[in-house]
Each structure stands twice: as C-alpha cells, then as structure tokens.
Scaffold this motif. Structure first.
Motif, PDB file in Angstrom:
ATOM      1  N   TYR A 142      -6.636  14.198   1.028  1.00 18.74           N
ATOM      2  CA  TYR A 142      -5.503  13.622   0.306  1.00 18.74           C
ATOM      3  C   TYR A 142      -4.365  13.248   1.247  1.00 18.74           C
ATOM      4  CZ  TYR A 142      -1.366  13.497  -2.714  1.00 18.74           C
ATOM      5  OH  TYR A 142      -0.205  13.133  -3.343  1.00 18.74           O
ATOM      6  N   ILE A 143      -3.766  12.076   0.983  1.00 18.75           N
ATOM      7  CA  ILE A 143      -2.612  11.598   1.748  1.00 18.75           C
ATOM      8  C   ILE A 143      -1.489  11.282   0.772  1.00 18.75           C
ATOM      9  CG2 ILE A 143      -1.738   9.714   3.194  1.00 18.75           C
ATOM     10  CD1 ILE A 143      -4.667   9.284   4.117  1.00 18.75           C
ATOM     11  N   GLU A 144      -0.295  11.809   1.063  1.00 16.13           N
ATOM     12  CA  GLU A 144       0.881  11.472   0.258  1.00 16.13           C
ATOM     13  C   GLU A 144       1.846  10.672   1.134  1.00 16.13           C
ATOM     14  OE1 GLU A 144       2.391  14.168  -2.794  1.00 16.13           O
ATOM     15  OE2 GLU A 144       4.297  14.120  -1.683  1.00 16.13           O
ATOM     16  N   ILE A 145       2.285   9.545   0.580  1.00 18.17           N
ATOM     17  CA  ILE A 145       3.181   8.656   1.308  1.00 18.17           C
ATOM     18  C   ILE A 145       4.572   8.804   0.712  1.00 18.17           C
ATOM     19  CG2 ILE A 145       3.664   6.248   1.884  1.00 18.17           C
ATOM     20  CD1 ILE A 145       0.560   5.838   1.452  1.00 18.17           C
ATOM     21  N   ASN A 146       5.538   9.168   1.575  1.00 20.55           N
ATOM     22  CA  ASN A 146       6.913   9.390   1.119  1.00 20.55           C
ATOM     23  C   ASN A 146       7.910   8.447   1.785  1.00 20.55           C
ATOM     24  OD1 ASN A 146       6.355  11.721  -0.554  1.00 20.55           O
ATOM     25  ND2 ASN A 146       5.874  12.764   1.355  1.00 20.55           N
ATOM     26  N   GLU A 147       7.426   7.474   2.510  1.00 20.73           N
ATOM     27  CA  GLU A 147       8.330   6.568   3.239  1.00 20.73           C
ATOM     28  C   GLU A 147       8.207   5.167   2.705  1.00 20.73           C
ATOM     29  OE1 GLU A 147       6.862   6.715   7.231  1.00 20.73           O
ATOM     30  OE2 GLU A 147       7.313   8.812   7.398  1.00 20.73           O
TER      31      GLU A 147
END
Length: 147
Positions: A142-147
């Motif tokens: 899993y990858i979470e993108i916050n930018e």
C-alpha cells in the motif's frame, strides 16, 4: 490466504461465455460488487454517497487471468486498497478472484477517484468519512500519497 473477502457467490449460467467459462465482463461485475459490499460494510452505502452527491468512477481496469472459472463454481472476491491520495481522492484497488480450492483465478486492478456529481469534477471525500477510509483493508504494498 487473503481474508479480505467481500463477495462470495455462484457462477451463473448467464455469466458463461461461448467457451463455457466465466466471461470477461463478469469478472468486473464481481469486483464492482465486492467494492460496493466493502464500502457498505464500513458505512459508505450507495445511499450515503447519493446524499453527499459523490460517486466513484474508474479510469482503468486491468484483468490478469490465472485459472479458468467454470459454471456453478462458488468464487470469492478479495478487495484491498493499494494506493490512495489524501490530496485528490484518487484510489487503486486490487481484487483477487479465488476458486473453491483456494487457487487465484484472476487478479483485477482498478484505478479511480471520487466524482462530485453536481459539478462533474473530481473531489475529495468529506472529512467525516476519513475515519471510515482507515478501516478499508490495505495491501502489503500500500502507498499513501499526501503531497
């Protein structure tokens, strides 16, 4: 074995193709039902989406076949979130179609986002739903993108 099962059901006559196995579009139907069941289980029913004038849309759907699925088999569909952007609500899910003997029959990857149904533009989910998103099963990659 993956325990994130959100659909289980029998392959019906109407889902069989000319080669006597599960037709390609039925895989997508099973996965869509699994996603809907999963969201509903965590409190995001289609009615809740409608109240907020938000709907999910898909940009890409990839189907990788591993084994044949035949008439009357009872299949299971797992659902895991593989990528999510907290900035714009884009998401990716991985589904696995699992045969009765535990073999993976297919892997289905989908990419999508949330659509504001009034202005027909991408949107983020309401702040009140963020805790619900935390309950969605995540893949090991899993990858979470916050930018």
């Amino acid at each position: 074995m993956n325990q994130n099962i959100f659909f289980e059901g029998q392959v019906l006559w109407s889902q069989i193709d000319a080669n006597r196995h599960l037709r390609h579009s039925a895989y997508a139907d099973f996965c869509a039902q699994a996603r809907s069941n999963m969201l509903n289980e965590f409190g995001l029913s289609l009615n809740e989406f409608a109240k907020n004038k938000i709907g999910p849309i898909l940009f890409r759907e990839e189907l990788i076949y591993h084994r044949e699925v035949n008439l009357d088999e009872i299949i299971k569909v797992s659902t895991e979130l593989t990528k999510y952007s907290t900035i714009n609500g884009r998401f990716s899910f991985r589904h696995q179609i699992i045969k009765p003997n535990g073999e993976i029959a297919a892997t289905v990857n989908v990419d999508g986002a949330w659509l504001d149904l009034q202005i027909r533009k991408l949107t983020s989910l309401p702040e009140a739903w963020k805790s619900i998103l935390q309950k969605i099963p995540k893949s090991t990659d899993y990858i979470e993108i916050n930018e």
